[in-house]
Motif scaffolding. Structure first.
Motif, short mmCIF file in Angstrom:
data_model
loop_
_atom_site.label_atom_id
_atom_site.label_comp_id
_atom_site.label_asym_id
_atom_site.label_seq_id
_atom_site.Cartn_x
_atom_site.Cartn_y
_atom_site.Cartn_z
N LYS A 34 -4.76 13.85 0.77
CA LYS A 34 -3.56 13.29 0.12
C LYS A 34 -3.88 12.86 -1.32
O LYS A 34 -3.11 13.09 -2.24
N ALA B 294 0.83 -1.22 0.00
CA ALA B 294 0.00 0.00 0.00
C ALA B 294 0.86 1.26 0.00
O ALA B 294 1.95 1.28 0.56
N HIS C 266 8.07 2.06 -3.49
CA HIS C 266 7.51 3.09 -2.60
C HIS C 266 7.45 2.60 -1.16
O HIS C 266 7.48 1.41 -0.89
N LYS C 267 7.33 3.54 -0.27
CA LYS C 267 7.12 3.21 1.15
C LYS C 267 5.64 3.39 1.47
O LYS C 267 4.95 4.14 0.81
N THR C 268 5.20 2.69 2.50
CA THR C 268 3.81 2.85 2.91
C THR C 268 3.72 3.98 3.92
O THR C 268 4.46 4.00 4.91
N GLU C 269 2.82 4.92 3.64
CA GLU C 269 2.60 5.99 4.60
C GLU C 269 1.40 5.60 5.45
O GLU C 269 0.31 5.40 4.94
N ARG C 270 1.64 5.48 6.77
CA ARG C 270 0.53 5.09 7.65
C ARG C 270 -0.22 6.32 8.13
O ARG C 270 0.39 7.30 8.55
N LEU C 271 -1.53 6.28 8.02
CA LEU C 271 -2.36 7.36 8.51
C LEU C 271 -3.01 6.88 9.81
O LEU C 271 -3.56 5.80 9.86
N LEU D 202 -6.78 11.25 4.23
CA LEU D 202 -6.61 10.46 3.02
C LEU D 202 -7.15 11.20 1.80
O LEU D 202 -6.48 11.27 0.77
N GLY E 14 -1.67 3.44 4.24
CA GLY E 14 -2.23 2.38 5.06
C GLY E 14 -3.00 2.96 6.23
O GLY E 14 -2.50 3.83 6.93
#
Lengths: 399, 260
Positions: free
Chosen positions: B253, A373, B234-239, B250, A376
């Motif tokens: 973004k 993802a 890519h890296k996962t951006e945690r919300l 979200l 996330g």
């Protein structure tokens, strides 16, 4: 077999045993041994840290590849003009042609191919071949194979690209067998090796878990089907004018092996056209029961998106099979993929990891879906998804 | 009508996991299964036999252990099963594979219809079915979801993106089965017992009178030069936060990224 282990070098580290996709390497007396199950895929060769796996490709007779020149794109006709994938192939084809310092040609077949050829000639290729006949109005395997194989044999292009669409995947293997050359399916990367003037084709295998680079060294043309929505479209070049070549064809309807009886636009299947969807909102087991797909549908409606689903929900009859995304369902490449309550089994990831942007909403922070993802959200789908729907409706003024 | 179903034994990719540290496949202990689409192919073959009579023969080209997949095909109800296996076939790409299978099919007593799965789970190429049809010079219908046989003709409903196309072909012909075609039957106990007793002959290069130059590596124009794990770019951006809050974050973004 043309593969063996150099017993002098093997340290018994077992890396190759783990790497073999066919379980064809076993340990015997502390050394790796290749068994009969070996398919000579070569997957083990690069993992050996001490170069103990000797892989000898057979000597194949050299053919004179210099007879073959030019990059070809086999066009596909959509509802209004050339299909999007054809423009993408022309974009990639132009790059390849420049690297090879050769020409880019487009091939168009249909009952109104002349008109399409005229239009396409204004915007990119150096040459457009077209064959126009009522018998070519709809794609049929036999007629298209005959026309295109004949053209290839006559003009000898060095590279031929097809879309990895239903049509391309039906047609290209037939042509490859007809003219006895190599074909690499579903490529996601194409580049030229300038030293050898070879097309290096990159494609996913094992449901996207490994990538392979494949070449066709001694046969021509080098053929590939290319995944839609991966390559950049050709930018229209208004000054450009291409040579237009009409290909005379004729057909005897009685000698054509297939007849199209009916084309029915299926409403159920049509509405869930996942393959062409820009935005997909998918639900998984985390929805707990079939009725809860309602929250997915609401978000999808608000976004103008198509509803997708994971395999377990389809297998359990929560939603119609046409919605399934994954290795046994549809492979999708939307701009935005929102996975709700989907854990992210490998077979699901194989179908959607090509999306430009992936949003995962799941209550389990360790769910594999978060690995792929872009955004996330660890949280309750029953809270987050309706909240999203509400904000999207507010912001986009839809719904 | 006499039907030949081509099946492949594949690693069960749904059992495959990714080692998060090395980003490579963990394949240890992964079971082998019949390629799932091939089960749909067997099922439609059996249904056509039930309706029209005749025989269903399962063929598989592969190493000796592919016999397990053929045994399962027999348990589902296929009449015969033949393993196409020879060292000379190892390393075959789709061109060489379709050649070997077509040569084997020529050796089968008679065939009216050849059925393959839409594609194989490990390679996903979908090339061997059309390749066999071309080698044999017979018509094909890929992505089949329904078939009707009438005398020496077959009508095949194909599932395409958003539409169904029905085409008619003269037999013999080849079709590739989609998952939506049917729900494959499970082999009953009686079927499993009967399958155990059946002999599965192995046909070698010599048996099918194939040209060794057209098989295996020498018959394969394509070469795999490198295999590597896919790169995650890519890296996962945690919300994090309350539902309302993360939902708003979200949407912002996604708007910034011009995805909405």
């Amino acid at each position: 077999m043309n593969i063996y282990i150099d017993a002098e070098k093997c340290t018994g580290c077992q890396l190759c045993v783990k790497a073999c996709p066919y379980s064809a390497i076993q340990m015997a007396e502390g050394l790796a041994t290749i068994t009969e199950a070996c398919t000579l895929c070569g997957g083990c060769v690069s993992v050996c840290p001490v170069d103990a796996i000797i892989w000898e490709a057979p000597a194949v007779e050299e053919v004179d590849t210099s007879d073959y020149q030019g990059v070809w794109v086999i066009g596909e006709v959509g509802e209004d003009g050339l299909a999007g994938v054809t423009w993408e192939l022309l974009g990639k084809g132009r790059e390849l042609a420049e690297d090879l310092n050769t020409e880019l040609s487009l091939v168009v077949l249909g009952d109104e191919a002349g008109e399409l050829a005229q239009k396409a000639a204004q915007s990119g290729p150096d040459r457009v071949f077209y064959a126009e006949d009522p018998a070519l109005a709809c794609y049929r395997t036999g007629t298209y194979t005959d026309v295109i194989s004949g053209l290839i044999n006559k003009h000898k292009p060095e590279i031929v690209l097809f879309g990895a669409t239903e049509q391309g995947r039906d047609l290209a293997p037939r042509i490859a067998v007809r003219i006895k050359t190599g074909l690499t399916a579903d490529c996601t990367g194409l580049e030229i090796d300038p030293e050898e003037r070879l097309l290096v084709q990159t494609r996913p295998a094992f449901g996207g878990n490994i990538m392979a680079r494949i070449i066709t060294r001694n046969h021509r043309p080098q053929m590939a089907t290319v995944r839609p929505r991966v390559m950049q479209r050709l930018q229209s070049q208004p000054e450009h004018g291409a040579e237009i070549v009409e290909v005379p064809v004729s057909f005897n309807e009685t000698s054509i092996m297939t007849r199209i009886i009916d084309i029915a636009h299926d409403e159920a299947a049509g509405q869930v056209n996942l393959q062409d969807a820009e935005i997909i909102v998918s639900g998984g087991r985390g929805l707990k029961k079939p009725e809860n797909f309602a929250i997915i549908r609401e978000l999808a409606d608000a976004l103008g998106a198509v509803v997708g689903a994971s395999r377990p929900t389809v297998d359990d009859g929560w939603i119609a099979p046409y919605h399934q995304v994954g290795q046994t369902g549809s492979t999708v490449q939307p701009r935005l993929y929102i996975a709700c309550g989907i854990s992210g089994a490998v077979q699901h990831l194989a179908g959607m990891s090509g999306a430009d942007c992936i949003v995962a909403i799941n209550s389990d922070p360790a769910a594999p879906i978060f690995e792929v993802a872009h955004y996330g959200i660890v949280g309750d789908v029953f809270e987050v998804v309706p909240a999203l729907t509400e904000i999207v409706r507010e912001e986009l003024g839809s719904g | 009508m006499d039907i030949v179903v081509c099946i492949k034994q594949v690693p069960d990719t749904s059992e495959v996991s990714i080692d998060p540290e090395t980003n490579t496949l963990v394949r240890e202990g992964v079971p082998s299964i019949i390629n799932p689409y091939d089960e749909n192919a067997i099922e439609v073959g059996l249904q056509l036999k039930e309706e029209h009579g005749g025989t269903v023969t399962a063929l598989s080209m592969g190493p000796p252990q592919a016999e397990e997949a053929l045994r399962q095909a027999l348990a589902m109800g296929c009449d015969e099963a033949i393993l196409i296996s020879d060292r000379a076939f190892a390393g075959s790409d789709t061109l060489a594979t379709s050649y070997v299978l077509a040569e084997a099919i020529r050796k089968v007593d008679s065939y009216d219809l050849i059925i393959c799965g839409k594609q194989a789970f490990d390679g996903d190429t979908a090339q061997v079915g059309p390749g066999i049809a071309e080698q044999l010079g017979i018509p094909q219908a890929t992505y089949a979801v329904d078939v009707k046989v009438d005398e020496n003709r077959i009508a095949v409903k194909r599932l395409l993106a958003g539409s169904f196309e029905t085409i008619e072909m003269k037999l013999p012909a080849l079709i590739t089965a989609d998952k939506h075609m049917n729900v494959p039957r499970h082999a009953g106990l009686r079927g499993v017992m009967a399958a155990r007793k059946k002999e599965i002959p192995t046909w070698t290069l010599e048996d099918i009178e194939a040209d060794p130059e057209k098989c295996g590596l020498s018959g394969s124009p394509t070469t795999v030069v490198e295999i590597f794990p896919p790169q995650r770019s890519h890296k996962t951006e945690r919300l994090e936060g309350e539902a309302q809050q993360v939902a708003r974050q979200l949407v912002e973004k996604l708007r910034e990224a011009q995805l909405l």
